[in-house]
Design a protein around this motif. Structure first.
Motif, short mmCIF file in Angstrom:
data_model
loop_
_atom_site.label_atom_id
_atom_site.label_comp_id
_atom_site.label_asym_id
_atom_site.label_seq_id
_atom_site.Cartn_x
_atom_site.Cartn_y
_atom_site.Cartn_z
N GLY A 31 38.81 38.98 37.77
CA GLY A 31 40.13 39.19 37.19
C GLY A 31 40.42 40.66 36.99
O GLY A 31 40.15 41.49 37.86
N ASP A 32 40.95 41.01 35.79
CA ASP A 32 41.27 42.40 35.49
C ASP A 32 40.19 43.10 34.69
O ASP A 32 40.39 44.20 34.17
CB ASP A 32 42.60 42.47 34.73
N ASP B 175 43.09 41.03 51.17
CA ASP B 175 43.19 40.11 50.04
C ASP B 175 44.27 40.58 49.07
O ASP B 175 44.32 41.76 48.71
CB ASP B 175 41.84 40.01 49.31
N SER B 176 45.11 39.66 48.62
CA SER B 176 46.24 40.03 47.76
C SER B 176 45.83 40.36 46.34
O SER B 176 46.57 41.03 45.61
CB SER B 176 47.28 38.90 47.74
N SER B 177 44.64 39.92 45.90
CA SER B 177 44.21 40.20 44.53
C SER B 177 43.62 41.60 44.39
O SER B 177 43.49 42.12 43.28
CB SER B 177 43.19 39.16 44.06
N LYS C 283 38.86 40.69 43.70
CA LYS C 283 38.94 40.44 42.27
C LYS C 283 39.02 38.94 41.94
O LYS C 283 38.57 38.51 40.88
CB LYS C 283 40.14 41.16 41.66
N ASP C 284 39.60 38.16 42.86
CA ASP C 284 39.72 36.71 42.60
C ASP C 284 38.47 35.92 42.99
O ASP C 284 38.46 34.70 42.91
CB ASP C 284 40.96 36.13 43.30
#
Length: 393
Positions: A57-58, A364-366, A384-385
């Protein structure tokens, strides 16, 4: 200046510093560089991808995949650790290290943060809960679990029968690789304010070389835990607390009897391995690991400039400035190319000789935060995902 991974110790937060500011004047505002236009000389190929839990995640994390003997090992923050075939990504085993709270409650996340490291018959991973796990490489069963001195946010390092762990409260600990028993602890000290992240040690000739949050590089005898020498490579100076951050969070690199170390607000410094004496230094700062290869140093600095320098004096060979503030990962060398990824999910391929772009791909979009890993004829990178990608030239 980019500020990543900021850690305020204890329960103090930035918003509670009434009447004070960590920044001089107004807060620095930086803009991400637009995506450079690249005419691909080749098209990197995603051979396979596989989900490894829910990712990070973040949150700041140093989790990235590891590769050994044709298998890939990866983890997510919640507690999933997965082994896969490097050739096609097929799952070999998967374990969940989250804590069971009972039938009516959801498992408490393990908060994995440091690793993954593979050595001999074990897969090692550390957590923000000060736990180090050793998993059997064959089936993922827990071989041992040890509580260490603090958060294990850096990568555990296996060497000479020991597992070295640098914790967030400034302790370097050596665990028996077979049993997990703590053999010794060395106190490297920490300042009141530091970045969230710790240097993983480098090892050579029976010594561990590690950077500290106090701006020093330390050499420690691995069998006894005795500090041989310490050398300051970053001096806390400047008008604000941020300017005075002096962390050495990157992993030192040892090459031909020379230790190369890189601080956040300090210098790229070359030290004599035996004595710690400074051979030369260059005013550059970063939190990203760097590469030393064939007389060259490759690094990504605080502003996301990509640089190539000589190991003899740190003279700049080339600079690539078209990726400024794109939150780049550390670089890797792969088939003669320098490869970095960014927070928007792009991978950028550069000619290692002159820094020119040769390929670019949206993966990757994340987005990406942690380092790519070279695994034979592939590059592994975890988004990140939690999606893990295997990419070929």
């Amino acid at each position: 200046m980019q500020l990543r991974k900021l850690l305020v110790p204890g329960l103090i937060s930035l918003t509670l510093l009434s009447g004070c500011s960590l920044f001089s004047g107004e807060e620095d505002v930086v803009k991400m560089s637009p995506l450079p236009e690249v005419e691909n000389q080749f098209t990197p190929n995603t051979v396979w991808s596989s989900s490894v839990g829910s990712g990070i995640g973040d949150f700041y994390s140093n989790l990235h995949p590891a590769w050994q003997d044709g298998n890939v090992y990866a983890a997510d923050r919640r507690g999933t650790v997965k082994a896969m075939s490097a050739s096609d990504g097929q799952e070999i085993w998967k374990v969940d290290l989250s804590e069971n709270r009972g039938l009516l409650s959801r498992n408490a996340p393990a908060l994995l943060s440091g690793g993954v490291t593979v050595s001999g018959g074990h897969v090692y991973v550390g957590s923000e809960k000060a736990q180090i796990y050793a998993l059997n490489i064959v089936d993922g069963a827990i071989a041992w679990q040890t509580t260490v001195a603090g958060e294990a946010v850096s990568r555990p390092v296996a060497s000479d029968g020991l597992l070295l762990v640098h914790t967030s409260n400034g302790m370097l600990q050596a665990l028996d690789e077979a049993s997990g028993a703590i053999k010794w602890t060395a106190n490297l000290d920490i300042p009141a304010l530091s970045l969230r992240g710790e240097s993983a040690p480098a090892t050579a000739y029976g010594a561990a070389i590690v950077g500290g949050d106090n701006g020093r590089v330390s050499a420690v005898l691995m069998q006894q835990g005795q500090i041989i020498w310490q050398q300051r490579v970053s001096q806390a100076t400047g008008p604000t607390e941020i300017d005075r951050l002096s962390d050495v969070d990157t992993t030192p690199v040892i090459d031909n009897g020379v230790v190369y170390a890189l601080a956040y607000n300090g210098n790229l410094t070359a030290l004599d391995l035996r004595s710690g004496q400074i051979l030369w230094k260059r005013e550059l700062g970063s939190v990203n690991n760097f590469i030393v290869d064939a007389g060259r140093i490759f690094l990504v600095d605080q502003s996301d400039r990509v640089l190539s320098l000589t190991t003899d004096g740190g003279v700049t060979m080339w600079t690539q400035e078209k990726l400024l503030h794109r939150n780049l990962t550390a670089p890797v060398l792969f088939n003669g190319y320098l490869v970095v990824a960014d927070s928007e999910g792009y991978m950028h391929w550069m000619n290692a000789d002159d820094g020119r772009f040769v390929a670019q791909q949206k993966v990757d979009s994340s987005g990406f935060q942690t380092d790519p890993v070279v695994a034979g004829d592939r590059v592994l990178i975890q988004a990140k995902d939690g999606t893990l990608y295997s990419i070929s030239r």
